[in-house]
Design a protein around this motif. Structure first.
Motif, PDB file in Angstrom:
ATOM      1  N   PHE A  39      -9.672 -11.334   9.274  1.00 27.40           N
ATOM      2  CA  PHE A  39      -9.478 -11.553  10.717  1.00 27.40           C
ATOM      3  C   PHE A  39      -9.245 -10.215  11.424  1.00 27.40           C
ATOM      4  O   PHE A  39      -9.806  -9.950  12.485  1.00 27.40           O
ATOM      5  CB  PHE A  39      -8.301 -12.508  10.981  1.00 27.40           C
ATOM      6  N   PHE A  40      -8.419  -9.361  10.806  1.00 24.08           N
ATOM      7  CA  PHE A  40      -8.157  -8.032  11.361  1.00 24.08           C
ATOM      8  C   PHE A  40      -9.449  -7.218  11.427  1.00 24.08           C
ATOM      9  O   PHE A  40      -9.756  -6.602  12.452  1.00 24.08           O
ATOM     10  CB  PHE A  40      -7.113  -7.303  10.496  1.00 24.08           C
ATOM     11  N   ALA A  41     -10.210  -7.216  10.340  1.00 22.08           N
ATOM     12  CA  ALA A  41     -11.441  -6.427  10.279  1.00 22.08           C
ATOM     13  C   ALA A  41     -12.446  -6.901  11.320  1.00 22.08           C
ATOM     14  O   ALA A  41     -13.091  -6.084  11.989  1.00 22.08           O
ATOM     15  CB  ALA A  41     -12.049  -6.506   8.880  1.00 22.08           C
ATOM     16  N   ASN A  42     -12.578  -8.214  11.483  1.00 31.94           N
ATOM     17  CA  ASN A  42     -13.506  -8.743  12.478  1.00 31.94           C
ATOM     18  C   ASN A  42     -13.101  -8.344  13.895  1.00 31.94           C
ATOM     19  O   ASN A  42     -13.962  -8.065  14.730  1.00 31.94           O
ATOM     20  CB  ASN A  42     -13.603 -10.263  12.369  1.00 31.94           C
ATOM     21  N   LEU A  71      -0.567  -0.961   9.193  1.00 32.67           N
ATOM     22  CA  LEU A  71       0.067  -1.941  10.081  1.00 32.67           C
ATOM     23  C   LEU A  71       1.440  -2.338   9.547  1.00 32.67           C
ATOM     24  O   LEU A  71       1.635  -2.475   8.342  1.00 32.67           O
ATOM     25  CB  LEU A  71      -0.789  -3.203  10.198  1.00 32.67           C
ATOM     26  N   SER A  72       2.362  -2.557  10.467  1.00 32.03           N
ATOM     27  CA  SER A  72       3.688  -3.057  10.088  1.00 32.03           C
ATOM     28  C   SER A  72       3.591  -4.572   9.891  1.00 32.03           C
ATOM     29  O   SER A  72       2.654  -5.206  10.376  1.00 32.03           O
ATOM     30  CB  SER A  72       4.692  -2.735  11.187  1.00 32.03           C
ATOM     31  N   PRO A  73       4.564  -5.148   9.207  1.00 33.07           N
ATOM     32  CA  PRO A  73       4.542  -6.608   9.030  1.00 33.07           C
ATOM     33  C   PRO A  73       4.502  -7.364  10.375  1.00 33.07           C
ATOM     34  O   PRO A  73       3.864  -8.407  10.471  1.00 33.07           O
ATOM     35  CB  PRO A  73       5.843  -6.898   8.285  1.00 33.07           C
ATOM     36  N   LYS A  74       5.144  -6.795  11.379  1.00 31.04           N
ATOM     37  CA  LYS A  74       5.142  -7.430  12.698  1.00 31.04           C
ATOM     38  C   LYS A  74       3.740  -7.414  13.308  1.00 31.04           C
ATOM     39  O   LYS A  74       3.316  -8.384  13.945  1.00 31.04           O
ATOM     40  CB  LYS A  74       6.127  -6.696  13.618  1.00 31.04           C
ATOM     41  N   LYS A  77       1.452 -10.034  11.552  1.00 38.31           N
ATOM     42  CA  LYS A  77       1.824 -11.442  11.713  1.00 38.31           C
ATOM     43  C   LYS A  77       0.754 -12.288  12.395  1.00 38.31           C
ATOM     44  O   LYS A  77       0.436 -13.379  11.899  1.00 38.31           O
ATOM     45  CB  LYS A  77       3.154 -11.527  12.484  1.00 38.31           C
ATOM     46  N   PRO A  78       0.151 -11.862  13.522  1.00 35.88           N
ATOM     47  CA  PRO A  78      -0.860 -12.723  14.158  1.00 35.88           C
ATOM     48  C   PRO A  78      -2.054 -13.005  13.248  1.00 35.88           C
ATOM     49  O   PRO A  78      -2.585 -14.120  13.242  1.00 35.88           O
ATOM     50  CB  PRO A  78      -1.315 -11.938  15.389  1.00 35.88           C
ATOM     51  N   TYR A  79      -2.441 -12.025  12.457  1.00 42.04           N
ATOM     52  CA  TYR A  79      -3.573 -12.210  11.554  1.00 42.04           C
ATOM     53  C   TYR A  79      -3.201 -13.130  10.391  1.00 42.04           C
ATOM     54  O   TYR A  79      -4.011 -13.940   9.945  1.00 42.04           O
ATOM     55  CB  TYR A  79      -4.071 -10.859  11.032  1.00 42.04           C
ATOM     56  N   GLU A  80      -1.965 -13.006   9.915  1.00 40.60           N
ATOM     57  CA  GLU A  80      -1.508 -13.879   8.844  1.00 40.60           C
ATOM     58  C   GLU A  80      -1.384 -15.321   9.332  1.00 40.60           C
ATOM     59  O   GLU A  80      -1.680 -16.267   8.588  1.00 40.60           O
ATOM     60  CB  GLU A  80      -0.184 -13.368   8.277  1.00 40.60           C
ATOM     61  N   ASP A  81      -0.986 -15.499  10.600  1.00 35.79           N
ATOM     62  CA  ASP A  81      -0.923 -16.846  11.179  1.00 35.79           C
ATOM     63  C   ASP A  81      -2.324 -17.453  11.283  1.00 35.79           C
ATOM     64  O   ASP A  81      -2.527 -18.627  10.982  1.00 35.79           O
ATOM     65  CB  ASP A  81      -0.265 -16.813  12.561  1.00 35.79           C
TER      66      ASP A  81
END
Length: 108
Positions: A39-42, A71-74, A77-81
């Motif tokens: 998701f981050f890469a896209n 990237l920090s864990p914070k 977070k949006p990508y992990e969600d």
């Protein structure tokens, strides 16, 4: 002096007897969920290309990987969600697909 003939080795690919062959993937099966990194890469790929015009394909991947690690864990977070939501979608679709497949086999 001529070379001696070497014995021919058979590999799995050359035997063609079906050993080691895979089952064909069903095109109607649900697609796997994307990971948080994907998701981050896209989201970030075009930005990296704009910042580095003429960059090679492999270099884009390396830069994305470096940015992801930074990237920090914070910030992750949006990508992990998104990844968790996509995993849930996949599991739901897979369960529905398998339930539908069982019914078709029974009626055949």
């Amino acid at each position: 002096m001529p070379k001696a003939d070497k014995p021919v080795r058979k590999t799995k690919a050359s035997t063609r007897d079906g050993a080691g062959s895979r089952k064909k993937k069903d095109p109607n099966a649900p697609k796997r969920g994307l990971s948080a990194y994907m998701f981050f890469a896209n989201d970030t790929r075009e930005k990296v290309r704009e910042e580095n015009p003429g960059i090679a394909f492999g270099q884009v991947g390396k830069m994305l990987g470096e940015k992801w690690k930074a990237l920090s864990p914070k910030e992750r977070k949006p990508y992990e969600d998104k990844a968790a939501a996509d995993k849930k979608r996949y599991e739901d679709e897979k369960a529905a697909y398998q339930a539908g497949g069982d019914e078709e086999e029974e009626s055949s």
